[in-house]
Motif scaffolding. Structure first.
Motif, PDB file in Angstrom:
ATOM      1  N   ASN A 206      54.468  39.971  39.545  1.00 37.39           N
ATOM      2  CA  ASN A 206      53.580  41.077  39.186  1.00 37.39           C
ATOM      3  C   ASN A 206      53.489  42.121  40.299  1.00 37.39           C
ATOM      4  OD1 ASN A 206      52.681  40.122  36.588  1.00 37.39           O
ATOM      5  ND2 ASN A 206      51.469  38.581  37.677  1.00 37.39           N
ATOM      6  N   GLN A 209      50.882  45.164  39.307  1.00 35.65           N
ATOM      7  CA  GLN A 209      49.468  44.812  39.362  1.00 35.65           C
ATOM      8  C   GLN A 209      49.032  44.542  40.803  1.00 35.65           C
ATOM      9  OE1 GLN A 209      49.112  41.472  36.730  1.00 35.65           O
ATOM     10  NE2 GLN A 209      49.549  42.660  34.894  1.00 35.65           N
ATOM     11  N   THR A 210      49.891  43.883  41.558  1.00 34.25           N
ATOM     12  CA  THR A 210      49.566  43.580  42.957  1.00 34.25           C
ATOM     13  C   THR A 210      49.438  44.864  43.762  1.00 34.25           C
ATOM     14  OG1 THR A 210      50.760  41.478  42.806  1.00 34.25           O
ATOM     15  CG2 THR A 210      50.297  42.322  45.007  1.00 34.25           C
ATOM     16  N   THR A 213      46.279  46.978  42.713  1.00 35.08           N
ATOM     17  CA  THR A 213      45.047  46.328  43.156  1.00 35.08           C
ATOM     18  C   THR A 213      44.846  46.502  44.661  1.00 35.08           C
ATOM     19  OG1 THR A 213      45.255  44.691  41.383  1.00 35.08           O
ATOM     20  CG2 THR A 213      43.766  44.169  43.201  1.00 35.08           C
ATOM     21  N   ILE A 235      40.145  45.032  37.891  1.00 37.82           N
ATOM     22  CA  ILE A 235      41.570  44.979  37.566  1.00 37.82           C
ATOM     23  C   ILE A 235      42.137  43.604  37.896  1.00 37.82           C
ATOM     24  CG2 ILE A 235      43.841  45.881  38.208  1.00 37.82           C
ATOM     25  CD1 ILE A 235      42.587  48.624  38.477  1.00 37.82           C
ATOM     26  N   SER A 239      43.734  41.083  35.223  1.00 38.21           N
ATOM     27  CA  SER A 239      45.123  40.655  35.390  1.00 38.21           C
ATOM     28  C   SER A 239      45.244  39.136  35.392  1.00 38.21           C
ATOM     29  CB  SER A 239      45.695  41.233  36.696  1.00 38.21           C
ATOM     30  OG  SER A 239      45.667  42.648  36.677  1.00 38.21           O
ATOM     31  N   ALA A 243      45.352  39.591  30.765  1.00 39.59           N
ATOM     32  CA  ALA A 243      46.722  40.088  30.929  1.00 39.59           C
ATOM     33  C   ALA A 243      47.698  38.947  31.192  1.00 39.59           C
ATOM     34  CB  ALA A 243      46.778  41.112  32.068  1.00 39.59           C
ATOM     35  N   TRP A 269      51.494  36.451  42.461  1.00 35.96           N
ATOM     36  CA  TRP A 269      50.764  37.428  43.267  1.00 35.96           C
ATOM     37  C   TRP A 269      51.122  37.422  44.749  1.00 35.96           C
ATOM     38  CZ3 TRP A 269      47.179  41.108  41.667  1.00 35.96           C
ATOM     39  CH2 TRP A 269      46.894  41.095  40.299  1.00 35.96           C
TER      40      TRP A 269
END
Length: 275
Positions: A206, A209-210, A213, A235, A239, A243, A269
């Motif tokens: 991800n 997203q990482t 964020t 978020i 996630s 998500a 992550w």
């Protein structure tokens, strides 16, 4: 409509700075734009314009929406105070908001111009997450946000800029892999046709997203603002919750064992240092 929501406050800020117009109201505003007009304008130029473009040509819809604006804006006084050269602001909004949004809709519906629509999607999401969230956290005022941005010591500004650049690299590389290898975009409704396991995705599942964020946490620390930190946490929770479940269900259905093997080998992550 999301493209319009992301770009309208930004370009309205430019129009107000140039003296083309200003909104005189005590109601809540974002980037100088009253919230009710922000949502209504985005819907008019977004959802309604897209529905009309199913029956009319794209350029005819652009002309129709522009004519509506040219007729209505002078009628909004005293809420809207127009400058002598306000027509330039109107052209700015048409070229920067209305036309790109309609093109994004058309290209997505027809599955064409993958690189261009991915660029617009990425730009719109970056504006929403990294510009409008800090703007809203600073009472919706560009002046307050810019004052907070420039009031930090130069060393803090330089360090924040370097860190923001480094944190932006994984999401940018991820989008590139989506386009070149997956033949899709970051939007779930326009997802890659192939499972992407190359490039940055060999190291982390991800990266987008990482990266987003961590960028929001960096902004929260830089501005020392709890609302931006709350957005980053929201978020993160989204996630890790919905998500993650939705992604696993969709990718398992589409790619089966290939996805399961990839999911078991690559962290979600954190970056895997060894291949």
């Amino acid at each position: 409509m999301l493209w319009n929501l992301a770009t309208l406050p930004c370009l309205n800020g430019i129009a107000e700075w140039a003296g083309w117009w200003s909104f005189e109201t005590s109601s809540p505003r974002l980037g100088g734009l009253p919230l009710s007009l922000w949502i209504g304008w985005a819907a008019l130029w977004g959802a309604l314009a897209c529905l009309l473009s199913k029956k009319l040509s794209l350029w005819l819809v652009v002309i129709l929406m522009a004519l509506i604006d040219l007729l209505v804006m002078p009628l909004l006084e005293p809420l809207l105070v127009l400058g002598r050269q306000w027509i330039f602001g109107e052209f700015l909004l048409i070229l920067g908001v209305l036309l790109p949004g309609l093109l994004l809709y058309r290209w997505t519906a027809e599955r064409t111009h993958l690189g261009r629509r991915t660029t617009l999607i990425s730009l719109g999401f970056a504006l929403l997450a990294l510009v409008l969230i800090p703007l809203a956290a600073h009472v919706g005022s560009w002046a307050t946000l810019l004052d907070k941005l420039t009031s930090q010591p130069p060393i803090n500004q330089v360090c924040a800029a370097i860190l923001a650049t480094l944190l932006s690299i994984p999401p940018i590389l991820a989008v590139r892999e989506f386009v070149l290898i997956g033949r899709g975009t970051p939007v779930p409704m326009d997802a890659p046709e192939r499972l992407v396991t190359t490039g940055i995705y060999r190291r982390i599942r991800n990266p987008m997203q990482t990266g987003i964020t961590l960028l929001l946490f960096l902004e929260a620390l830089y501005f020392f603002n709890p609302w931006i930190a709350f957005s980053a946490i929201s978020i993160l929770v989204y996630s890790l919750g919905f998500a993650r479940w939705s992604e696993d269900f969709d990718l398992s259905r589409r790619f089966g064992k290939d996805w399961e093997n990839y999911r078991d080998q690559v962290p979600s992550w954190r970056i895997r240092l060894r291949s």
